[in-house]
Design an enzyme around this catalytic site. Structure first.
Site, PDB file in Angstrom:
ATOM      1  N   ASP A  72      -3.697   4.282  -7.847  1.00  0.00           N
ATOM      2  CA  ASP A  72      -4.757   4.909  -7.048  1.00  0.00           C
ATOM      3  C   ASP A  72      -4.906   6.344  -7.551  1.00  0.00           C
ATOM      4  O   ASP A  72      -4.143   7.231  -7.176  1.00  0.00           O
ATOM      5  CB  ASP A  72      -4.383   4.866  -5.561  1.00  0.00           C
ATOM      6  CG  ASP A  72      -5.545   5.260  -4.673  1.00  0.00           C
ATOM      7  OD1 ASP A  72      -6.593   5.661  -5.218  1.00  0.00           O
ATOM      8  OD2 ASP A  72      -5.417   5.202  -3.438  1.00  0.00           O
TER       9      ASP A  72
ATOM     10  N   HIS B  57       0.666  10.793  -1.940  1.00  0.00           N
ATOM     11  CA  HIS B  57      -0.597  10.697  -1.200  1.00  0.00           C
ATOM     12  C   HIS B  57      -0.918  11.997  -0.489  1.00  0.00           C
ATOM     13  O   HIS B  57      -1.980  12.578  -0.673  1.00  0.00           O
ATOM     14  CB  HIS B  57      -0.545   9.538  -0.193  1.00  0.00           C
ATOM     15  CG  HIS B  57      -1.875   9.228   0.407  1.00  0.00           C
ATOM     16  ND1 HIS B  57      -2.497  10.060   1.316  1.00  0.00           N
ATOM     17  CD2 HIS B  57      -2.722   8.178   0.225  1.00  0.00           C
ATOM     18  CE1 HIS B  57      -3.661   9.536   1.661  1.00  0.00           C
ATOM     19  NE2 HIS B  57      -3.825   8.395   1.010  1.00  0.00           N
TER      20      HIS B  57
ATOM     21  N   HIS C  22       0.821  -1.212   0.000  1.00  0.00           N
ATOM     22  CA  HIS C  22       0.000   0.000   0.000  1.00  0.00           C
ATOM     23  C   HIS C  22       0.856   1.263   0.000  1.00  0.00           C
ATOM     24  O   HIS C  22       1.842   1.351   0.707  1.00  0.00           O
ATOM     25  CB  HIS C  22      -0.898  -0.022   1.246  1.00  0.00           C
ATOM     26  CG  HIS C  22      -1.725   1.208   1.413  1.00  0.00           C
ATOM     27  ND1 HIS C  22      -1.677   1.988   2.539  1.00  0.00           N
ATOM     28  CD2 HIS C  22      -2.617   1.807   0.577  1.00  0.00           C
ATOM     29  CE1 HIS C  22      -2.516   3.009   2.401  1.00  0.00           C
ATOM     30  NE2 HIS C  22      -3.089   2.917   1.223  1.00  0.00           N
TER      31      HIS C  22
END
Length: 275
Positions: A85, A41, A5
Site C-alpha cells: 500500500d 500507516h 490488512h
C-alpha cells in the site's frame, strides 16, 4: 485471496498467516524525496487497530523474502501475495517517479535478490490515486534498466482510491498496461460502504474482452455479514483485520462449494472462469 490488512510489523506477518491469511497488505511510507523508509500507516487508521506499528522497509522485505522462499526455515507456503500500500498521497506527485525507482530497486535487492534465491510471492502495487501513475512507469523502467524484466510476470497494479473506473482505464491505456490489473473497492472499517462501485467493477471484470480488471477485492471488511455480501457478489478477494472471520464464513454451506483459498498454483493475473 484473504488479505491481512495493515501488517506493518515483522512479528505481525506470522500472526496474520496463523489467522488464515494467504496474502498480506502493508503500508510503504516515503520521505519527501520519494525514498521508501518504513512499513507504517500512522494516525488515523482502522477502528480497533494500533496505527503505529512499523518496520524498516528493507528489513521487512528481507523477512517476507524468507517467509516466501521454499527451503528457508521461515518458509510459509500459504503466503502467496504481497500487497504494497504505497502512501504516495503523502508526497508530491512530482516525486512519484523517484518513488517507483526506489521501490523497484529495493525489491530487486532485498526481495528478489536479483535472481539469487529470492522470494516467490506475487507483488501487488497498490497506488492511491491515478495522478501518481508515474510510479508504475518508473517501476517498469527500473526493472528494464537493471536487466530484470522477468519480474514483471510477478507484479500487478491496483488503484485503491475508489476513483472513476473509466478514468483508471484511461490512465492504464496511457501507460500501455492491460494485464495484471486488480481493482480494489472499499473504505476504512470504521464506516459503512454501499456496493454500487463494487458491482460496476465486477461487471467490467466479467465483460468478455475487457482487459483492465482481472481481479476485484473489497476492503476493509470486519463484519461477517459484509463478508457474505461481498462473496455473494463474486469478489476474488477480501481484505480484513480478522482473516479468521473470513475463513469461518468461507466454510459456511453457502460458500464452501463456490470458493476456496488461493494457493501459489493460482495465477492472480488471470480472470477466474467458473467451470
Amino acid at each position: 485471496w484473504i488479505m491481512g490488512h495493515m501488517v506493518n510489523a515483522i512479528e505481525q506477518v506470522d500472526e496474520f498467516l496463523d489467522l488464515g491469511a494467504n496474502a498480506i497488505e502493508f503500508d510503504v511510507d516515503f520521505d519527501d524525496d520519494g525514498v521508501a523508509k518504513y512499513t507504517h500507516h500512522g494516525m488515523p487508521c482502522d477502528c480497533g487497530r494500533s496505527c503505529t506499528k512499523y518496520a524498516v522497509f528493507t528489513e521487512y522485505l528481507d523477512y517476507v523474502r524468507q517467509v516466501t522462499t521454499p527451503g528457508d526455515p521461515k518458509f510459509r507456503k500459504e503466503l502467496v501475495l504481497l500487497a504494497l500500500d504505497l502512501k504516495l498521497q503523502r508526497i508530491s506527485s512530482e516525486k512519484a517517479y523517484a518513488a517507483g525507482v526506489d521501490v523497484a530497486t529495493k525489491l530487486l535487492d532485498h526481495y528478489w535478490m536479483r535472481g539469487w534465491n529470492g522470494g516467490r510471492a506475487y507483488i501487488l502495487l497498490n497506488i492511491p490515486l491515478v495522478e501518481d501513475y508515474e510510479f508504475i512507469r518508473a517501476f517498469k523502467d527500473t526493472l528494464r534498466k537493471e536487466g530484470h524484466e522477468q519480474y514483471n510476470a510477478k507484479v500487478g497494479i491496483n488503484f485503491t482510491g475508489n476513483e472513476d473506473l473509466d478514468e483508471i482505464r484511461e490512465v492504464l491505456e496511457k501507460l500501455g498496461e492491460d494485464e495484471h490489473i486488480w481493482q480494489a473497492d472499499g473504505i476504512t472499517s470504521c464506516f459503512p460502504r454501499g456496493t454500487e462501485r463494487l458491482k460496476k467493477a465486477l461487471e467490467k471484470r466479467d465483460t468478455p474482452g475487457y482487459k483492465y480488471i482481472s481481479k476485484v477485492y473489497a476492503w476493509t471488511l470486519v463484519r461477517s455479514s459484509i463478508m457474505r455480501r461481498s462473496l455473494r457478489l463474486g469478489v476474488d478477494g477480501v481484505m480484513s483485520n480478522y482473516p479468521d472471520r473470513v475463513v469461518k464464513v468461507l466454510k459456511e454451506k453457502e460458500f464452501s462449494d463456490k470458493f476456496r483459498l488461493a494457493t501459489y498454483a493460482d495465477n492472480p493475473w488471470e480472470k477466474f472462469t467458473p467451470i
